[in-house]
Design an enzyme around this catalytic site. Structure first.
Site, PDB file in Angstrom:
ATOM      1  N   GLU A   1       6.533   4.586  -8.693  1.00 57.11           N
ATOM      2  CA  GLU A   1       5.394   3.666  -8.824  1.00 57.11           C
ATOM      3  C   GLU A   1       5.340   2.946 -10.159  1.00 57.11           C
ATOM      4  OE1 GLU A   1       1.466   5.407  -8.582  1.00 57.11           O
ATOM      5  OE2 GLU A   1       2.201   7.266  -9.427  1.00 57.11           O
TER       6      GLU A   1
ATOM      7  N   ARG B   1      -8.437  -1.773 -11.957  1.00 54.67           N
ATOM      8  CA  ARG B   1      -8.768  -1.862 -10.531  1.00 54.67           C
ATOM      9  C   ARG B   1      -8.130  -3.077  -9.855  1.00 54.67           C
ATOM     10  NH1 ARG B   1     -13.385   1.222  -9.212  1.00 54.67           N
ATOM     11  NH2 ARG B   1     -13.519   0.000  -7.329  1.00 54.67           N
TER      12      ARG B   1
ATOM     13  N   CYS C   1     -10.084  -4.372  -6.943  1.00 53.36           N
ATOM     14  CA  CYS C   1     -10.976  -5.361  -7.531  1.00 53.36           C
ATOM     15  C   CYS C   1     -12.087  -4.692  -8.343  1.00 53.36           C
ATOM     16  CB  CYS C   1     -11.648  -6.257  -6.495  1.00 53.36           C
ATOM     17  SG  CYS C   1     -10.506  -7.085  -5.405  1.00 53.36           S
TER      18      CYS C   1
ATOM     19  N   GLU D   1       5.761  14.727  -6.096  1.00 53.28           N
ATOM     20  CA  GLU D   1       4.955  14.067  -7.126  1.00 53.28           C
ATOM     21  C   GLU D   1       5.852  13.438  -8.196  1.00 53.28           C
ATOM     22  OE1 GLU D   1       2.125  13.000  -7.326  1.00 53.28           O
ATOM     23  OE2 GLU D   1       1.598  12.840  -9.432  1.00 53.28           O
TER      24      GLU D   1
ATOM     25  N   HIS E   1      20.621  18.734   5.243  1.00 54.44           N
ATOM     26  CA  HIS E   1      20.462  18.190   6.589  1.00 54.44           C
ATOM     27  C   HIS E   1      20.517  16.671   6.610  1.00 54.44           C
ATOM     28  CE1 HIS E   1      19.585  22.215   7.953  1.00 54.44           C
ATOM     29  NE2 HIS E   1      18.801  22.336   6.905  1.00 54.44           N
TER      30      HIS E   1
ATOM     31  N   LYS F   1       5.836   9.460  -9.057  1.00 53.15           N
ATOM     32  CA  LYS F   1       5.569   8.929 -10.401  1.00 53.15           C
ATOM     33  C   LYS F   1       6.673   7.969 -10.807  1.00 53.15           C
ATOM     34  CE  LYS F   1       2.231   9.622 -10.814  1.00 53.15           C
ATOM     35  NZ  LYS F   1       1.293  10.362 -10.082  1.00 53.15           N
TER      36      LYS F   1
ATOM     37  N   LYS G   1      -5.976   1.053  -8.976  1.00 54.87           N
ATOM     38  CA  LYS G   1      -6.374   2.438  -9.160  1.00 54.87           C
ATOM     39  C   LYS G   1      -7.153   3.024  -7.994  1.00 54.87           C
ATOM     40  CE  LYS G   1      -6.774   6.128 -11.711  1.00 54.87           C
ATOM     41  NZ  LYS G   1      -5.573   6.987 -11.620  1.00 54.87           N
TER      42      LYS G   1
ATOM     43  N   ASN H   1     -15.813  -7.161  -3.610  1.00 57.50           N
ATOM     44  CA  ASN H   1     -14.748  -6.165  -3.527  1.00 57.50           C
ATOM     45  C   ASN H   1     -14.783  -5.613  -2.100  1.00 57.50           C
ATOM     46  OD1 ASN H   1     -13.036  -3.986  -3.812  1.00 57.50           O
ATOM     47  ND2 ASN H   1     -14.421  -2.791  -5.100  1.00 57.50           N
ATOM     48  N   GLY H   2     -13.659  -5.655  -1.390  1.00 60.42           N
ATOM     49  CA  GLY H   2     -13.626  -5.154  -0.018  1.00 60.42           C
ATOM     50  C   GLY H   2     -12.926  -6.157   0.884  1.00 60.42           C
TER      51      GLY H   2
ATOM     52  N   TRP I   1      -7.564  -7.797  -7.047  1.00 57.54           N
ATOM     53  CA  TRP I   1      -6.327  -7.259  -6.444  1.00 57.54           C
ATOM     54  C   TRP I   1      -6.252  -7.931  -5.081  1.00 57.54           C
ATOM     55  CZ3 TRP I   1      -4.912  -4.422  -2.074  1.00 57.54           C
ATOM     56  CH2 TRP I   1      -3.655  -3.821  -2.127  1.00 57.54           C
TER      57      TRP I   1
END
Ligand code: F6R
Length: 623
Positions: A503, A27, A2, A496, A519, A500, A618, A100-101, A74
Site C-alpha cells: 500500500e 481522508r 473526503c 499484514e 502448493h 503494508k 484513511k 462526503n459519501g 477522495w
C-alpha cells in the site's frame, strides 16, 4: 473518504477552514476548496491536487467572512479536477454544499433537475444536492415552514430537509446560503459528522482532528440527524424534523497527538509511538497484583461472553488481519469456535448466526461502511455485538452493545500501524478474560499478564533496529515482487507485512501460510524474489525451518524475523531482524514491528508520499 470542515463564529473563516482541511487531508487529497459568505457575495476557491495548491491560490485572494464550508476530496464520481472539487454551488450561485459519501440515485435526480431548468458544471453526484436544495428553496410552495420561520434561514432549513428525503445513498454534508449569512446546516447518513461547540463559534467536521484546536466540546451527530446552527446556538433533530436531545461530549484527544513531533511522516511517528500506545492500551486493564484482566467496556455483557458458543469477527484490511490473530487467540486460549469475515462479504451471503454468537467488529476509525454494515446485519440476525474500536464516539462504537476502545490515540498515517498492535492487544486481553472465566488457571493467566506487561519495552528494543532494516530495504527496494510467509500466529502477520509493503511502496507482495507455498507459489521463487519469513521460536519453528530450506534450495533471498539469540537462522537467512522472546500468543505484537519499518523505509527510498499513498484514504465510508 473526503474531509469536511465548516465554520460559523466571530473569526475569519478562511484560515480556520484551511487549517482544518490540512488536519483532514489524510481522508482524501486529490482536490480541495472553500466557500465563504462575504459581506456581499459567496466566494469560492477550489483547486485540483493537494491542499498546498489551494493555499497558493488563496494568497491572491482576500476572503473576508465568518461563515464558510470546505472540503478535501477522495474522488468517487468524476475525475480529480477543479470543476469536480467541492464546495459545489447550486446553479444560481447562492447555495454552497460540501459532501462526503455517495448519492446512489444522482443520475435520476440530475435528469429531473435538468428538466426543471437547472444546469450542472461538474461530473459529481454531490452537485445534485446543491441543486436539489436550491430547487426546494426557490419553490417556496413546497416548503412546510414552522411559525415564524418565513425568512431565508427557515427556507434553507426546510429546503434542505426536503432535499435530503429524496437522496438515496450516504452523506455527511454542510450547507450555507448567501441569503442566510447566520446559519450553517449539517446532516448525516452513513458518513460521520461532528459538531464542535466553542465559545461563540461552531466548527463542523468529518472528525475531531479539525475541531480540537478550537474546542474540546463536541456533539457527534447520529445517523439521519441534522443540526441547524445559528450564531446563538444550535438545534438537533432528525432529518424528518423530530427534535433530538444532543449530548455534548468531551473530545479525548490533545492537539499534540496529531502533530508530527519532529518525524518526517505520521506513519514513522506512529510506528515509533507503539511502546507508548501499547502501554496506554494495556494500562488499567492488567491487574498484576490480583492477576486479573479488567475490561470496563464489557461489564454489561460479561456473562454472555463467558457463555458464548461462537465468535464471529468482521473487519477490513489491517483490522481484518488483527481479527485473524483474534481467531487463533479465541480458539487456543478460550476454546471458543471463531470465524473471521471480510466485512464487505458478510452481508452479501447468508451468515448463520446461532444462539450464543458474539459478533466482534474491529475498526480503527469506527466508520468503515462495510464493517458498519456487517455489524448491523449481525445485530439484526440476533448476535450480541462488541466493538474493538479506536475512534471514540464513532458510529461503530455507538452502535455496538459493548466495546473496548484501543486508547492508542488518533492514527493519521493512512497505513495503519499502532492501531494494529492496539487491536491485537485488546483481542488478546479479551481472549484471556474469557479463558480465565472458562478454564484457564490463575497461574497461567498471571504468566500472560506478566508477559503482556513486558511487550511495550520489547517493542522499544525492536525499534532500535530501524537503521539495519533501512539498509535491507535499500538493497531490495527495486524488487517488484515479494513473498511474506508465516505459520500459526505469524500467518496474519505475514498478510499484514505484505499489505503494508504494497500500500505504501506499490511493490507487489503476497502473504501466505508458509506451508501453502509448496502448493503453487513456490513456482515464483528465483534469486530475484525476496522472501520474508516470520520464523520465531514457537511450536511451529521446525516446520518453518523446513520451508526456508525449500526457498533457499531454489535460490530465493531470505529475510527473517527471528527470536533474539537464534544462531541457527543464520544458516538460511540472508538478513535477520530479531525480536525478544515472548509467549507464542503474544508474538504478533512484536513480529509486525520490523515489517512496518521495512515497508516504511522501502516506500521512502522509492520516493513515495508515505502518509498519502496513491488512491487510498484513511476512512473508507463508501462501499
Ligand atoms: C491498511 C489500512 C486499511 C484499514 C481498513 C479498515 O493499512 O489502514 O486496510 O485497516 O480500511 O479500516 P478501519 O480499521 O478504520 O475500519
Amino acid at each position: 473518504m473526503c474531509g469536511i470542515v465548516a465554520y460559523l463564529g466571530q473569526k475569519r473563516a478562511e484560515p480556520i477552514l484551511v487549517e482544518g482541511l490540512k488536519r483532514l487531508e489524510y481522508r482524501g487529497y486529490d482536490s480541495s476548496g472553500i466557500a465563504v459568505i462575504g459581506p456581499e457575495k459567496m466566494r469560492l476557491v477550489r483547486s485540483a491536487g493537494r491542499i498546498s495548491n489551494l493555499e497558493e491560490l488563496l494568497t491572491e485572494e482576500n476572503i473576508i467572512g465568518t461563515l464558510g464550508v470546505a472540503h478535501t476530496r477522495w474522488a468517487t464520481h468524476g475525475k480529480p479536477s477543479t470543476e469536480n472539487a467541492h464546495p459545489h454551488l447550486d446553479h444560481t450561485g447562492r447555495i454552497a454544499i460540501v459532501h462526503n459519501g455517495i448519492i446512489e440515485n444522482y443520475t435520476t435526480l440530475k435528469q429531473w433537475l435538468i428538466e426543471k431548468g437547472c444546469s450542472f458544471s461538474s461530473e459529481t453526484d454531490s452537485e445534485v444536492i446543491a441543486n436539489l436544495i436550491s430547487f426546494f428553496y426557490h419553490d417556496r410552495a413546497n416548503l412546510d415552514l414552522p411559525e415564524g420561520r418565513d425568512e431565508p434561514a427557515g427556507h434553507l432549513t426546510a429546503a434542505t430537509r426536503l432535499a435530503l428525503r429524496e437522496l438515496a445513498g450516504t452523506y455527511g454534508i454542510a450547507v450555507i446560503c448567501q441569503d442566510a449569512p447566520d446559519v450553517l446546516i449539517t446532516a448525516r447518513r452513513g458518513s460521520p459528522i461532528v459538531l464542535g461547540v466553542g465559545d461563540g463559534e461552531f466548527v463542523v467536521a468529518s472528525d475531531v482532528a479539525a475541531i480540537i484546536k478550537h474546542t474540546s466540546q463536541a456533539v457527534y451527530l447520529g445517523d439521519n440527524e441534522m443540526a441547524v446552527i445559528s450564531r446563538d446556538g444550535y438545534q438537533t433533530s432528525t432529518i424528518d424534523n423530530v427534535p433530538v436531545a444532543s449530548r455534548i461530549e468531551q473530545i479525548e484527544y490533545l492537539l499534540e497527538e496529531i502533530e508530527l513531533a519532529g518525524f518526517d511522516h505520521y506513519m514513522a511517528k506512529e510506528i515509533f509511538e507503539q511502546p507508548k500506545t501499547l502501554k496506554a492500551c494495556l494500562s488499567g486493564r492488567l491487574d498484576t497484583n490480583e492477576g486479573r484482566i479488567q475490561l470496563g467496556g464489557i461489564a454489561d455483557i460479561s456473562r454472555e461472553l463467558v457463555r458464548a458458543r461462537r465468535i464471529n469477527i468482521a473487519a477490513c484490511g489491517t483490522a481484518w488481519h488483527a481479527g485473524l490473530v483474534g481467531e487463533y487467540l479465541f480458539e487456543e486460549l478460550a476454546g471458543l469456535p471463531t470465524d473471521v469475515d471480510y466485512a464487505s462479504e458478510f452481508r452479501y451471503r447468508n451468515p448463520i448466526i446461532e444462539e450464543g454468537t458474539i459478533q466482534i467488529v474491529v475498526s480503527q476509525s469506527g466508520e468503515t461502511i462495510d464493517t458498519l454494515a456487517a455489524l448491523r446485519e449481525a445485530r439484526q440476525r440476533g448476535a450480541l455485538s462488541l466493538g474493538v474500536v479506536n475512534s471514540v464516539g464513532s458510529t461503530i462504537a455507538r452502535e455496538t452493545d459493548a466495546g473496548i476502545y484501543l486508547h492508542v490515540g488518533p492514527e493519521i498515517g493512512v497505513a495503519s500501524t499502532k492501531a494494529f498492535t492496539g487491536q491485537v492487544a485488546v483481542l488478546t486481553m479479551l481472549a484471556l478474560y474469557i479463558a480465565r472465566r472458562r478454564h484457564m488457571s490463575q497461574q497461567r493467566l498471571s504468566e500472560y499478564i506478566n508477559a503482556l506487561n513486558r511487550i511495550p519495552d520489547q517493542v522499544d528494543t525492536i525499534l532500535t533496529q530501524s537503521d539495519t532494516i533501512r539498509q535491507v530495504a535499500q538493497e531490495y527496494s527495486q524488487r517488484e515482487n515479494w513473498l511474506f510467509l508465516g505459520r500459526g500466529y505469524q500467518f496474519p502477520v505475514a498478510l499484514e507485512g505484505a499489505l503494508k509493503l504494497k500500500e505504501i511502496s506499490y511493490i507487489h507482495a503476497e502473504g501466505l501460510p508458509a506451508a501453502e507455498m509448496k502448493h503453487g507459489p513456490i513456482a515464483l521463487i528465483t534469486p530475484e524474489m525476496p522472501v520474508v519469513f516470520i520464523a520465531t521460536h514457537c511450536s511451529q519453528y521446525e516446520k518453518v525451518m523446513g520451508n526456508m530450506e525449500e526457498v533457499k534450495a531454489r535460490g530465493g533471498r531470505i529475510i527473517a524475523v527471528a527470536t533474539e539469540g537464534d544462531e541457527r537462522i543464520n544458516n538460511y537467512a540472508d538478513h535477520v531482524f530479531s525480536i525478544p522472546d515472548t509467549l507464542d500468543e503474544l508474538q504478533p505484537l512484536l513480529t509486525v514491528v520490523p515489517l512496518q519499518l521495512l515497508a516504511y523505509h522501502a516506500a521512502v527510498i522509492r520516493g513515495h508520499d508515505v502518509d498519502k499513498p496513491r488512491n487510498l484514504d484513511k476512512s473508507v465510508t463508501v462501499e
